[in-house]
Scaffold this motif. Structure first.
Motif, PDB file in Angstrom:
ATOM      1  N   ASP A  58      13.418 -18.898 -66.671  1.00  0.00           N
ATOM      2  CA  ASP A  58      14.111 -19.159 -65.406  1.00  0.00           C
ATOM      3  C   ASP A  58      13.167 -19.194 -64.208  1.00  0.00           C
ATOM      4  N   GLY A  59      11.867 -19.017 -64.464  1.00  0.00           N
ATOM      5  CA  GLY A  59      10.882 -19.122 -63.394  1.00  0.00           C
ATOM      6  C   GLY A  59      10.805 -17.897 -62.497  1.00  0.00           C
ATOM      7  N   ALA A  60      11.429 -16.782 -62.913  1.00  0.00           N
ATOM      8  CA  ALA A  60      11.419 -15.575 -62.069  1.00  0.00           C
ATOM      9  C   ALA A  60      10.008 -15.011 -61.913  1.00  0.00           C
ATOM     10  N   LEU A  61       9.206 -15.109 -62.979  1.00  0.00           N
ATOM     11  CA  LEU A  61       7.849 -14.547 -62.933  1.00  0.00           C
ATOM     12  C   LEU A  61       6.818 -15.657 -63.015  1.00  0.00           C
ATOM     13  N   LYS A  62       5.936 -15.673 -62.040  1.00  0.00           N
ATOM     14  CA  LYS A  62       4.794 -16.602 -62.017  1.00  0.00           C
ATOM     15  C   LYS A  62       3.554 -15.763 -61.775  1.00  0.00           C
ATOM     16  N   VAL A  63       2.632 -15.774 -62.736  1.00  0.00           N
ATOM     17  CA  VAL A  63       1.400 -15.006 -62.613  1.00  0.00           C
ATOM     18  C   VAL A  63       0.263 -15.963 -62.307  1.00  0.00           C
ATOM     19  N   ASP A  64      -0.380 -15.754 -61.163  1.00  0.00           N
ATOM     20  CA  ASP A  64      -1.503 -16.600 -60.750  1.00  0.00           C
ATOM     21  C   ASP A  64      -2.836 -16.027 -61.193  1.00  0.00           C
ATOM     22  N   GLU A  65      -2.919 -14.698 -61.206  1.00  0.00           N
ATOM     23  CA  GLU A  65      -4.182 -14.048 -61.576  1.00  0.00           C
ATOM     24  C   GLU A  65      -3.879 -12.836 -62.435  1.00  0.00           C
ATOM     25  N   LEU A  66      -4.660 -12.674 -63.493  1.00  0.00           N
ATOM     26  CA  LEU A  66      -4.486 -11.565 -64.411  1.00  0.00           C
ATOM     27  C   LEU A  66      -5.886 -11.112 -64.816  1.00  0.00           C
ATOM     28  N   LEU A  67      -6.279  -9.926 -64.355  1.00  0.00           N
ATOM     29  CA  LEU A  67      -7.626  -9.412 -64.624  1.00  0.00           C
ATOM     30  C   LEU A  67      -7.522  -8.128 -65.450  1.00  0.00           C
ATOM     31  N   PRO A  68      -7.755  -8.231 -66.778  1.00  0.00           N
ATOM     32  CA  PRO A  68      -7.613  -7.064 -67.636  1.00  0.00           C
ATOM     33  C   PRO A  68      -8.917  -6.280 -67.803  1.00  0.00           C
ATOM     34  N   GLU A  69      -8.752  -4.984 -68.001  1.00  0.00           N
ATOM     35  CA  GLU A  69      -9.872  -4.106 -68.347  1.00  0.00           C
ATOM     36  C   GLU A  69      -9.380  -3.173 -69.453  1.00  0.00           C
ATOM     37  N   LEU A  88      -2.718  -7.790 -61.341  1.00  0.00           N
ATOM     38  CA  LEU A  88      -1.867  -8.983 -61.369  1.00  0.00           C
ATOM     39  C   LEU A  88      -1.587  -9.481 -59.959  1.00  0.00           C
ATOM     40  N   CYS A  89      -1.604 -10.790 -59.814  1.00  0.00           N
ATOM     41  CA  CYS A  89      -1.175 -11.445 -58.574  1.00  0.00           C
ATOM     42  C   CYS A  89      -0.225 -12.564 -58.969  1.00  0.00           C
ATOM     43  N   GLY A  90       0.831 -12.719 -58.212  1.00  0.00           N
ATOM     44  CA  GLY A  90       1.771 -13.789 -58.499  1.00  0.00           C
ATOM     45  C   GLY A  90       3.016 -13.665 -57.654  1.00  0.00           C
ATOM     46  N   LYS A  91       4.133 -14.148 -58.220  1.00  0.00           N
ATOM     47  CA  LYS A  91       5.426 -14.071 -57.539  1.00  0.00           C
ATOM     48  C   LYS A  91       6.479 -13.623 -58.530  1.00  0.00           C
ATOM     49  N   PHE A  92       7.367 -12.745 -58.064  1.00  0.00           N
ATOM     50  CA  PHE A  92       8.532 -12.364 -58.844  1.00  0.00           C
ATOM     51  C   PHE A  92       9.755 -12.662 -58.006  1.00  0.00           C
ATOM     52  N   ASN A  93      10.616 -13.543 -58.520  1.00  0.00           N
ATOM     53  CA  ASN A  93      11.789 -14.024 -57.783  1.00  0.00           C
ATOM     54  C   ASN A  93      11.388 -14.561 -56.407  1.00  0.00           C
ATOM     55  N   GLY A  94      10.244 -15.258 -56.367  1.00  0.00           N
ATOM     56  CA  GLY A  94       9.781 -15.896 -55.144  1.00  0.00           C
ATOM     57  C   GLY A  94       9.043 -14.990 -54.181  1.00  0.00           C
ATOM     58  N   VAL A  95       8.971 -13.692 -54.502  1.00  0.00           N
ATOM     59  CA  VAL A  95       8.307 -12.725 -53.616  1.00  0.00           C
ATOM     60  C   VAL A  95       6.888 -12.478 -54.138  1.00  0.00           C
ATOM     61  N   PRO A  96       5.881 -12.743 -53.299  1.00  0.00           N
ATOM     62  CA  PRO A  96       4.499 -12.517 -53.743  1.00  0.00           C
ATOM     63  C   PRO A  96       4.232 -11.035 -54.031  1.00  0.00           C
ATOM     64  N   PHE A  97       3.400 -10.795 -55.033  1.00  0.00           N
ATOM     65  CA  PHE A  97       2.979  -9.431 -55.340  1.00  0.00           C
ATOM     66  C   PHE A  97       1.518  -9.436 -55.763  1.00  0.00           C
ATOM     67  N   GLN A  98       0.896  -8.309 -55.551  1.00  0.00           N
ATOM     68  CA  GLN A  98      -0.467  -8.056 -55.999  1.00  0.00           C
ATOM     69  C   GLN A  98      -0.522  -6.574 -56.301  1.00  0.00           C
ATOM     70  N   ALA A  99      -0.790  -6.226 -57.563  1.00  0.00           N
ATOM     71  CA  ALA A  99      -0.740  -4.817 -57.935  1.00  0.00           C
ATOM     72  C   ALA A  99      -1.574  -4.554 -59.174  1.00  0.00           C
ATOM     73  N   GLY A 100      -1.874  -3.274 -59.371  1.00  0.00           N
ATOM     74  CA  GLY A 100      -2.540  -2.824 -60.584  1.00  0.00           C
ATOM     75  C   GLY A 100      -1.548  -2.113 -61.478  1.00  0.00           C
ATOM     76  N   PHE A 101      -1.703  -2.312 -62.769  1.00  0.00           N
ATOM     77  CA  PHE A 101      -0.802  -1.713 -63.748  1.00  0.00           C
ATOM     78  C   PHE A 101      -1.607  -1.133 -64.900  1.00  0.00           C
ATOM     79  N   ARG A 102      -1.100  -0.063 -65.485  1.00  0.00           N
ATOM     80  CA  ARG A 102      -1.645   0.455 -66.738  1.00  0.00           C
ATOM     81  C   ARG A 102      -0.632   0.086 -67.819  1.00  0.00           C
ATOM     82  N   TYR A 103      -1.138  -0.545 -68.856  1.00  0.00           N
ATOM     83  CA  TYR A 103      -0.297  -0.982 -69.962  1.00  0.00           C
ATOM     84  C   TYR A 103      -0.707  -0.294 -71.250  1.00  0.00           C
ATOM     85  N   ILE A 104       0.263  -0.106 -72.116  1.00  0.00           N
ATOM     86  CA  ILE A 104       0.008   0.221 -73.514  1.00  0.00           C
ATOM     87  C   ILE A 104       0.788  -0.819 -74.324  1.00  0.00           C
ATOM     88  N   ARG A 105       0.114  -1.355 -75.334  1.00  0.00           N
ATOM     89  CA  ARG A 105       0.754  -2.353 -76.198  1.00  0.00           C
ATOM     90  C   ARG A 105       0.500  -1.975 -77.645  1.00  0.00           C
TER      91      ARG A 105
END
Length: 124
Positions: A58-69, A88-105
């Protein structure tokens, strides 16, 4: 050797996942995510594979930059657990965001490939 998970094999899968996220490639995401995937979002909400794919459909999430470590990567039999810091940098529901996240997969080997079966993300 083909039946054994390796660090390089998991990192290759991670790179495929990053590309699919940035490109919004639903076909690739569908192949990389297990049908019974469960993922906990930074909000605490648990989502399924279909819910995750819907954010791209539905286009809610658009990721422009993804820098993993990569922090840690453990191979445990036919599974792998990886922890990462991702900017991560991008847009969620049209709202720009730039943030750091810790993930486990959690990646698991199946007859048709290595797939993400679970994970979680937290803003840092």
């Amino acid at each position: 050797m083909d039946n054994i998970l390796t660090e390089n094999g998991i990192l290759e899968q991670e790179n495929k996942l990053y590309s699919a996220i940035k490109d919004g490639n639903i076909i690739a995401l569908d192949e990389l995510l297990h049908d019974d995937l469960l993922f906990i979002l930074p909000s605490g909400e648990t989502i399924t594979k279909e819910q995750d794919l819907d954010t791209y459909r539905d286009g809610a999430l658009k990721v422009d930059e993804l820098l993993p470590e990569v922090e840690k990567l453990n191979i445990i039999g036919d599974m792998a657990v990886i922890t990462l810091i991702i900017k991560l940098c991008g847009k969620f529901n049209g709202v720009p965001f730039q943030a750091g996240f810790r993930y486990i997969r959690f990646w698991k080997k199946f007859g048709d490939g290595i797939k993400v079966v679970g994970g979680s993300g937290r803003a840092i």
